[in-house]
Design a protein around this motif. Structure first.
Motif, PDB file in Angstrom:
ATOM      1  N   GLY A  94       0.775  -1.227   0.000  1.00 20.61           N
ATOM      2  CA  GLY A  94       0.000   0.000   0.000  1.00 20.61           C
ATOM      3  C   GLY A  94       0.808   1.280   0.000  1.00 20.61           C
ATOM      4  O   GLY A  94       0.290   2.340   0.341  1.00 20.61           O
ATOM      5  N   GLN A  95       2.087   1.203  -0.413  1.00 22.76           N
ATOM      6  CA  GLN A  95       2.935   2.388  -0.409  1.00 22.76           C
ATOM      7  C   GLN A  95       3.032   2.986  -1.812  1.00 22.76           C
ATOM      8  O   GLN A  95       3.112   2.259  -2.796  1.00 22.76           O
ATOM      9  N   GLU A  96       3.084   4.295  -1.898  1.00 27.65           N
ATOM     10  CA  GLU A  96       3.288   4.953  -3.194  1.00 27.65           C
ATOM     11  C   GLU A  96       4.715   4.716  -3.692  1.00 27.65           C
ATOM     12  O   GLU A  96       4.948   4.606  -4.884  1.00 27.65           O
ATOM     13  N   GLU A  97       5.648   4.651  -2.761  1.00 29.78           N
ATOM     14  CA  GLU A  97       7.053   4.471  -3.114  1.00 29.78           C
ATOM     15  C   GLU A  97       7.511   3.074  -2.725  1.00 29.78           C
ATOM     16  O   GLU A  97       7.343   2.647  -1.582  1.00 29.78           O
ATOM     17  N   PHE A  98       8.110   2.366  -3.680  1.00 31.08           N
ATOM     18  CA  PHE A  98       8.577   1.014  -3.397  1.00 31.08           C
ATOM     19  C   PHE A  98       9.668   1.012  -2.329  1.00 31.08           C
ATOM     20  O   PHE A  98      10.632   1.765  -2.378  1.00 31.08           O
ATOM     21  N   ASP A  99       9.516   0.112  -1.364  1.00 32.72           N
ATOM     22  CA  ASP A  99      10.562  -0.178  -0.405  1.00 32.72           C
ATOM     23  C   ASP A  99      10.373  -1.625   0.052  1.00 32.72           C
ATOM     24  O   ASP A  99       9.298  -2.209  -0.091  1.00 32.72           O
ATOM     25  N   PHE A 100      11.430  -2.198   0.597  1.00 27.10           N
ATOM     26  CA  PHE A 100      11.390  -3.587   1.050  1.00 27.10           C
ATOM     27  C   PHE A 100      10.610  -3.720   2.346  1.00 27.10           C
ATOM     28  O   PHE A 100      10.848  -2.955   3.283  1.00 27.10           O
ATOM     29  N   ASP A 129       7.470  11.999  -9.920  1.00 27.85           N
ATOM     30  CA  ASP A 129       8.467  12.529  -9.001  1.00 27.85           C
ATOM     31  C   ASP A 129       9.859  11.968  -9.325  1.00 27.85           C
ATOM     32  O   ASP A 129      10.126  10.780  -9.136  1.00 27.85           O
ATOM     33  N   VAL A 130      10.743  12.838  -9.812  1.00 29.68           N
ATOM     34  CA  VAL A 130      12.060  12.408 -10.284  1.00 29.68           C
ATOM     35  C   VAL A 130      12.876  11.786  -9.153  1.00 29.68           C
ATOM     36  O   VAL A 130      13.496  10.726  -9.331  1.00 29.68           O
TER      37      VAL A 130
END
Length: 309
Positions: A94-100, A129-130
């Motif tokens: 459910g995160q906008e930004e990928f993380d482990f 978002d760059v």
């Protein structure tokens, strides 16, 4: 160079977590042990449906499950034991930004199951978002390098959500964005990942409405010697008729080797169980029926296309 994967690949994905907990149960993290057990049990019902489909003579070597460690540990262990294709998700839900989900410990969590694939879900809009895209690519490169070194297969689920300005070009019409702009952005996103050294064996792609967009996407995914990279279609929780259309369109294009259709397969049956409308056995049977339907649709479309070429 990437190994790739070209065999037929029909996946029942049920690695949903945050949306699954809230949408089906109305719960939010942290869950109690009892709630966790109930969610895990519901995923076993889905897995039972998968097994019922295999029992109906679906080719075992071409089918598999995609499930999460949090609620699907028993499913993963049983599926590995029985020789099914397995994929385990490694991203936070459910995160906008990928993380482990397990930070730098991700190798240990993959290795404990020895799945066929490690899978990531990534929201990546090349016009977005760059700095966020740069951070995502750095993490993905880390995963890609680990999987290459450990000779494990990499499945990449690519979502390209519209930026506000992009959607505004189509007066807020998401269907128009999906048809006219998203296919091009998908190809740009794949190129960006490849250029950053991120090398999936299988790309899991949101359904494309036009054959030519499927063909162009395969071309990019397989560029510069990546000849064995496979692509599969995801279902986006769409209505049955739309899923069928995406499967038929993709199946006609060499390079698309299968699908991963989750919510359209299991959501309503599991919801009906939770609301005490049907039995667990009936839910599993309905999930099996739907999974078999997607396989039939894809195979028939591929065979029809082969006859016409």
């Amino acid at each position: 160079m990437v190994t790739g994967y070209t065999k037929p690949l029909y996946i029942l994905p049920f690695d949903h977590r945050a949306s699954y907990e809230s949408g089906l149960f109305g719960w939010h993290e942290p869950l109690t042990p009892e709630q966790t057990a109930e969610v895990a049990h519901s995923k076993w019902i889905i897995y039972t449906g998968f097994q019922d489909a295999i029992g109906d003579h679906v080719a075992k070597e071409n089918v598999g499950v995609l499930v999460d460690e949090q609620f699907g540990t028993d499913v993963l262990r049983d599926a590995v034991k029985h020789g099914f294709i397995t994929a385990v998700s490694v991203e936070k839900s459910g995160q906008e930004e990928f993380d482990f989900i397990y930070g730098d410990d991700f190798p240990k969590h993959i290795e404990q199951f020895s799945p066929t694939f490690a899978k990531v879900l990534v929201r990546f809009n090349p016009e977005g978002d760059v700095e966020m895209n740069k951070r995502q690519l750095e993490r993905l490169k880390k995963l890609s390098d680990y999987l290459t070194q450990s000779k494990r297969l990499f499945m990449f689920e690519l979502l390209v959500p519209a930026e506000k300005e992009q959607l505004a070009r189509f007066h807020g019409d998401k269907a128009a964005y999906d048809l006219e702009l998203r296919p091009q952005l998908v190809r740009q996103a794949i190129r960006a990942c490849q250029d950053a050294g991120v090398e999936p064996d299988v790309w899991k792609i949101e359904g494309l409405d036009r054959r030519e967009d499927c063909e162009k996407t395969v071309e990019v995914a397989r560029r510069d010697g990546r000849d064995n990279v496979g692509l599969i279609v995801l279902g986006r929780g769409a209505e049955e008729e739309h899923v069928v259309q995406w499967l038929q369109t993709a199946a006609a294009v060499p390079g698309f080797i299968g699908f991963a259709v989750g919510r359209t397969s299991f959501w309503q049956p599991i919801k009906d169980v939770e609301e005490h409308k049907i039995s667990e056995k009936d839910a599993a049977a309905e999930i099996a029926r739907r999974f078999e339907q997607w396989i039939r649709v894809f195979q028939e479309a591929k065979q029809a296309s082969a006859k016409n070429t």
